[in-house]
Design an enzyme around this catalytic site. Sequence first.
Site, PDB file in Angstrom:
ATOM      1  N   GLU A 125     -14.765  -8.992  -0.031  1.00 13.71           N
ATOM      2  CA  GLU A 125     -13.327  -9.233  -0.191  1.00 13.71           C
ATOM      3  C   GLU A 125     -12.903 -10.803  -0.147  1.00 13.71           C
ATOM      4  O   GLU A 125     -13.805 -11.464   0.870  1.00 13.71           O
ATOM      5  CB  GLU A 125     -12.785  -8.596   1.003  1.00 13.71           C
ATOM      6  CG  GLU A 125     -11.177  -9.019   1.181  1.00 13.71           C
ATOM      7  CD  GLU A 125     -10.333  -8.810   0.063  1.00 13.71           C
ATOM      8  OE1 GLU A 125      -9.649  -9.754  -0.344  1.00 13.71           O
ATOM      9  OE2 GLU A 125     -10.067  -7.435  -0.111  1.00 13.71           O
ATOM     10  N   GLY A 160      -6.131  -5.681   2.409  1.00 14.92           N
ATOM     11  CA  GLY A 160      -5.499  -5.717   0.871  1.00 14.92           C
ATOM     12  C   GLY A 160      -4.195  -6.252   0.940  1.00 14.92           C
ATOM     13  O   GLY A 160      -3.502  -6.523   1.966  1.00 14.92           O
ATOM     14  N   CYS A 173      -1.528  -4.054   1.099  1.00 19.80           N
ATOM     15  CA  CYS A 173      -0.734  -3.257   1.959  1.00 19.80           C
ATOM     16  C   CYS A 173      -0.709  -4.032   3.233  1.00 19.80           C
ATOM     17  O   CYS A 173       0.383  -3.924   3.983  1.00 19.80           O
ATOM     18  CB  CYS A 173      -1.652  -1.809   2.046  1.00 19.80           C
ATOM     19  SG  CYS A 173      -0.907  -0.715   3.472  1.00 19.80           S
ATOM     20  N   LYS A 204       7.288  -3.526   6.722  1.00 18.86           N
ATOM     21  CA  LYS A 204       7.894  -2.639   7.466  1.00 18.86           C
ATOM     22  C   LYS A 204       8.018  -3.343   8.734  1.00 18.86           C
ATOM     23  O   LYS A 204       9.432  -2.985   9.509  1.00 18.86           O
ATOM     24  CB  LYS A 204       6.942  -1.401   7.682  1.00 18.86           C
ATOM     25  CG  LYS A 204       6.657  -0.671   6.517  1.00 18.86           C
ATOM     26  CD  LYS A 204       7.839  -0.683   5.433  1.00 18.86           C
ATOM     27  CE  LYS A 204       7.335   0.049   4.293  1.00 18.86           C
ATOM     28  NZ  LYS A 204       7.184  -1.208   3.176  1.00 18.86           N
ATOM     29  N   GLU A 206      19.408  -4.888 -11.910  1.00 21.70           N
ATOM     30  CA  GLU A 206      18.487  -3.982 -12.580  1.00 21.70           C
ATOM     31  C   GLU A 206      18.457  -3.939 -14.092  1.00 21.70           C
ATOM     32  O   GLU A 206      19.820  -3.587 -14.468  1.00 21.70           O
ATOM     33  CB  GLU A 206      18.434  -2.715 -11.777  1.00 21.70           C
ATOM     34  CG  GLU A 206      17.539  -1.588 -12.419  1.00 21.70           C
ATOM     35  CD  GLU A 206      16.242  -1.715 -12.787  1.00 21.70           C
ATOM     36  OE1 GLU A 206      15.791  -1.437 -13.847  1.00 21.70           O
ATOM     37  OE2 GLU A 206      15.580  -2.327 -11.689  1.00 21.70           O
ATOM     38  N   ARG A 215       3.716  -5.461 -10.921  1.00 22.42           N
ATOM     39  CA  ARG A 215       2.565  -6.178 -10.394  1.00 22.42           C
ATOM     40  C   ARG A 215       1.492  -6.451 -11.419  1.00 22.42           C
ATOM     41  O   ARG A 215       1.829  -5.623 -12.727  1.00 22.42           O
ATOM     42  CB  ARG A 215       1.777  -5.044  -9.364  1.00 22.42           C
ATOM     43  CG  ARG A 215       2.666  -4.704  -8.558  1.00 22.42           C
ATOM     44  CD  ARG A 215       2.786  -5.672  -7.092  1.00 22.42           C
ATOM     45  NE  ARG A 215       1.717  -5.909  -6.659  1.00 22.42           N
ATOM     46  CZ  ARG A 215       1.605  -6.844  -5.621  1.00 22.42           C
ATOM     47  NH1 ARG A 215       2.549  -7.542  -5.193  1.00 22.42           N
ATOM     48  NH2 ARG A 215       0.333  -7.067  -5.146  1.00 22.42           N
ATOM     49  N   ASP A 229      -4.428   0.298  -7.102  1.00 21.65           N
ATOM     50  CA  ASP A 229      -3.652  -0.313  -7.869  1.00 21.65           C
ATOM     51  C   ASP A 229      -4.294  -0.868  -8.891  1.00 21.65           C
ATOM     52  O   ASP A 229      -3.537  -0.987 -10.052  1.00 21.65           O
ATOM     53  CB  ASP A 229      -2.900  -1.094  -7.041  1.00 21.65           C
ATOM     54  CG  ASP A 229      -1.642  -0.660  -6.195  1.00 21.65           C
ATOM     55  OD1 ASP A 229      -1.757   0.557  -6.116  1.00 21.65           O
ATOM     56  OD2 ASP A 229      -0.895  -1.542  -5.623  1.00 21.65           O
ATOM     57  N   ALA A 239      -0.294   2.928  -1.559  1.00 17.28           N
ATOM     58  CA  ALA A 239      -1.677   2.779  -0.582  1.00 17.28           C
ATOM     59  C   ALA A 239      -2.174   4.085  -0.329  1.00 17.28           C
ATOM     60  O   ALA A 239      -3.456   4.149  -0.045  1.00 17.28           O
ATOM     61  CB  ALA A 239      -1.056   2.122   0.678  1.00 17.28           C
ATOM     62  N   HIS A 282      15.581  22.405  17.732  1.00 20.95           N
ATOM     63  CA  HIS A 282      16.837  21.571  17.683  1.00 20.95           C
ATOM     64  C   HIS A 282      17.146  20.731  19.078  1.00 20.95           C
ATOM     65  O   HIS A 282      16.609  21.266  20.014  1.00 20.95           O
ATOM     66  CB  HIS A 282      17.871  22.825  17.624  1.00 20.95           C
ATOM     67  CG  HIS A 282      19.253  22.418  17.842  1.00 20.95           C
ATOM     68  ND1 HIS A 282      19.992  21.576  16.803  1.00 20.95           N
ATOM     69  CD2 HIS A 282      20.055  22.523  18.876  1.00 20.95           C
ATOM     70  CE1 HIS A 282      21.233  21.431  17.360  1.00 20.95           C
ATOM     71  NE2 HIS A 282      21.394  21.968  18.467  1.00 20.95           N
TER      72      HIS A 282
END
Length: 477
Positions: free
Chosen positions: A32, A38, A40, A49, A202, A282, A322, A332, A456
């Site tokens: 690596e 990586g 992710c 996140k 967009e 990407r 990827d 991922a 519930h």
Amino acid sequence: MTTKITILGAGPGGYIAAIRAAQLGAEVTVIEKENVGGTCLNWGCIPSKIMITTADMLERFHQAKAFGIALEGTVKADMQQLMARKQSVIQSQSKGILGLFSHHKIQYIKGTATIDGPNRVRVTQPDGEQNQVSWDKLILATGTRPLEIPSFPFDGETILSSNHALSLTQVPKSVMIVGGGVIGCEFAFILSSLGAQVTVVEALDRLLPLPSVDADCSKVLQREMKKRKIKFLVNRTAQTVEAGDGGLNVTIGPSPFMEAPSEKDKQPVTAQVEKMLVCIGRQPNTADLGLDTIGLEPDKRGWITVNDRMETAVSGVYAIGDVLGPEKIMLAHVASTEGQVAAENAMGAKREMDYQVVPGAIFTTPEVANVGLSEAQARDKGVDVRADSVLFRTLGKAQVIGEIAGQAKIVSEKDSGKILGVHIVGPHATDLIAEAALAMQMGGSVTDVAATIHAHPTLAEIMLEVSCKALDRSLHG
């Protein structure tokens, strides 16, 4: 004789492939050039996140009064502390991966790998030292990097890639996000919650314009963006950018994908923003790998082609993750599964990768998750389907936590009730999709889900409600 397996890349595909190969008795080497985990771990899933968690917490503070909490003073993001937390989590996760390598007796080399002919890899380590690694089987897991286009070259200051956005030390006053896909939409909510004025541009006719994302999910997301005063322009493209006194002057014109634009649509408009964040895709990390030395040719865009056993056109060489490009699924958790498939086949198995039941998770606010066919995809296949939806506001738990926006939709076969797809936009959608994925993996029907007792009060009851509706016996929805 022990099989030597060398893996280029230690992302979620590469490191999982290494562990599985070691479990099967291989002598494994992982190379690596940057850090384990990586994209992710270092520039994608985990750091984004972490930022989303802080952004969501800020939103909660702003809603404190409604929940019976009195706050004094102002609440704002501390970007230095946020970045420090990000690094702390990444380092902890990295340490965990290295610990797994040690536990499974996997050799880890940090350096730049270049294939040097059949069964050989040359590694240039950070100090410049070079050494050779031999292999019997090779797994390529080199991943991707943000796509840069000539019109908007990244400078890390005013024109940013997603990598740059994950290292911000100050919240920009205003930002234009070019691209309303997964990454663009996630950053729109993050930066808006942190205090930026956000505009999303967009080229297609809706946000999240992925075939796998149901159009109704896009509608809900667009409505929630409006509530948060996040501006978005669809059927539009950013055409030029120039430096101005107040930041960047961006010219926005009609999208080449727009059908029959009106005269008004054809007229360009100009927007002034402090920064631009480009999230339009990407590109593969395959250049300078030395693929030609083993006779492996990627396609014209640099993506590597494999079969369902993750085998390339060269015997003994596999590729995962990827680097396979959009012809596969660039997620991922898909890379990790592909890694296991490749490792097992490298050790003599004949396992095939199955892409039929792959959950997707998009961490916007509200979250979006899907598995299986969208309503449009099912109808395009000529399947006689029905689509049933239930709003989250019908759930007691959604009312309790104050997150009532969104819905769940089940796409099912009319006659049998077999579940063909599930699409959720709402609180904790990315967690709730697991039940749908399991149901589909087991070949389940709406009858199976409706017959399952759900606790519930929980958000998981949304699956019970929508399954009952699909049987024409709604309880609350």
